[in-house]
Design an enzyme around this catalytic site. Structure first.
Site, PDB file in Angstrom:
ATOM      1  N   GLY A 135      11.979 -12.969  19.722  1.00 23.32           N
ATOM      2  CA  GLY A 135      11.964 -12.746  21.298  1.00 23.32           C
ATOM      3  C   GLY A 135      11.686 -11.304  21.509  1.00 23.32           C
ATOM      4  CE1 TYR A 193       1.958 -15.243  22.182  1.00 29.08           C
ATOM      5  CE2 TYR A 193       3.919 -14.087  23.748  1.00 29.08           C
ATOM      6  CZ  TYR A 193       2.763 -14.093  22.932  1.00 29.08           C
ATOM      7  OH  TYR A 193       2.234 -12.561  22.688  1.00 29.08           O
ATOM      8  N   GLY A 253       2.992  -0.920   9.748  1.00 29.02           N
ATOM      9  CA  GLY A 253       4.288  -0.472   9.220  1.00 29.02           C
ATOM     10  C   GLY A 253       4.774   0.827   9.753  1.00 29.02           C
ATOM     11  N   GLY A 254       3.812   1.861  10.839  1.00 32.52           N
ATOM     12  CA  GLY A 254       4.021   2.804  11.127  1.00 32.52           C
ATOM     13  C   GLY A 254       4.780   2.855  12.414  1.00 32.52           C
TER      14      GLY A 254
END
Ligand code: HXC
Ligand code: NAP
Length: 294
Positions: free
Chosen positions: A198, A155, A23-24
């Site tokens: 994406g 993917y 989260g940094g």
């Protein structure tokens, strides 16, 4: 209303504690910032102490809500347990988890060592398993109907060459999402969902996957029907929805946010966009010639 605007008003996450791995930086930081602005008590964790502490400080300064930045490695179960207990001690309970930390690089697969596979699978798949399992046990013990959001990729189901360790790992995280959504949904009310982004520009992804030399050859936006890359706020909006009670009936779902990229490349005739109007006119003329003769 614009897709770059924050979607929620007020502080609907007040009193909720959410752990975000990785989260940094990048998308993890954008989700952390938005959830913090909505009143959540956010816990961010990653390996680089200086990065995570600085991110926690800047997010908290901006939102006015507490953010706990903890150094840790998602691959190490002891570190995962330490982060969970530090988060619970600081904020009382934990309500949500975003498995966002990732490792990735591009390479022909035959050039990779087994350790290269181990590294990416360790961060993405084992790391997501570690956090989900440890927090799941905590929630079951405390009778909390927690929410998990896994950040995967498209993917995960199509597969892809050149980032095969990541493709294998993300496919595993998708299986984890759908499997536990059923098992833990029924028994404990714990929900698991996933987002498949994406291309969204971040330093981590762009430096490793689309370096300038590659970008000069393939513009990531070129393959996308909507002809642009993603904006961090639109992903943060979707994440906030999936972490909120507004999505209480969404479980085991993967939501793709890619401007139509993966479908474009899956549809057999989509490459016909390269045909010019003249070519279409010639094809139409040939067709009408044939029908005149019959
Ligand atoms: C081939 C590589 C490699 C590369 C590392 N290795 N980089 N092999 N090509 N570019 C090999 C090393 O030689 C080593 O094998 C093994 O991998 C472990 O390398 P370490 O450097 O020791 O690994 P580690 O410190 O664990 O670092 C992990 C990392 C690194 C994945 C290699 O890139 C990292 O820290 N990444 C974190 C951030 C990140 O990747 N962000 C991008 C996420 S974007 P040997 O045999 O030599 O010991 C994303 C987007 C997807 O996922 C979709 C986009 C559209
Ligand atoms: P990023 O900024 O490089 O984020 C990856 C984060 O994971 C970093 O903060 C990194 O911090 C952390 N991390 C890596 N290994 C870790 C470990 N062992 N333990 C704890 N933390 C670790 O890249 P990003 O683009 O924002 O990616 C975020 C997520 O979105 C990933 O899951 C990625 O697969 C997904 N995604 C991104 C895109 C895109 O276009 N950007 C597209 C599809 C999916 P440290 O190095 O400090 O540990």
């Amino acid at each position: 209303m614009k897709y770059t605007d924050p979607m929620f008003a007020g502080t609907p996450f007040a009193g909720k504690t959410i752990i975000i791995t990785g989260g940094g930086t990048g998308l993890g930081k954008s989700m952390a910032s938005y959830l913090s602005s909505l009143g959540a008590q956010v816990v961010i964790t990653s390996r680089r102490q200086d990065v995570i502490e600085e991110a926690a400080r800047s997010i908290s300064d901006e939102s006015g809500h507490p953010v706990l930045g903890l150094q840790g490695d998602v691959r190490e179960i002891v570190s995962v347990r330490e982060v969970i207990s530090a988060a619970a001690e600081r904020f009382g309970t934990i309500d949500g988890l975003i498995n966002n930390a990732a490792g990735n690089f591009v390479s022909p697969t035959e050039r990779l060592s087994h350790r290269a596979f181990q590294s990416v699978i360790g961060i993405v798949l084992q790391g997501s398993i570690n956090y989900t399992l440890e927090l799941g046990k905590y929630w079951i013990d405390k009778k909390i109907a927690g929410t998990v959001l896994n950040i995967i990729t498209t993917y995960a189901w199509t597969g892809t060459g050149y980032t095969v360790p990541s493709a294998c790992a993300k496919a595993g995280v998708l299986a984890l999402t759908r499997s536990l959504a059923v098992e833990w949904g029924r028994k404990y009310g714990i929900r698991l969902n996933a987002i498949a982004p994406g291309p969204f520009p971040t330093k981590g992804a762009w430096d490793r996957l689309f370096p300038q030399a590659v970008r000069d050859q393939f513009d990531p936006a070129y393959r996308i029907p909507l002809q642009r890359v993603g904006d961090h706020q639109e992903l943060a909006n979707l994440a906030a929805y999936l972490m909120s009670d507004y999505s209480a009936y969404v479980n085991g779902e993967v939501i793709t946010i890619d401007g139509g990229e993966w479908l474009e490349n899956g549809g057999q005739f989509n490459a016909f966009r390269h045909l010019s109007d003249d070519m279409w006119d010639q094809l139409a003329a040939q067709r009408s010639n044939k029908s005149d003769k019959s």
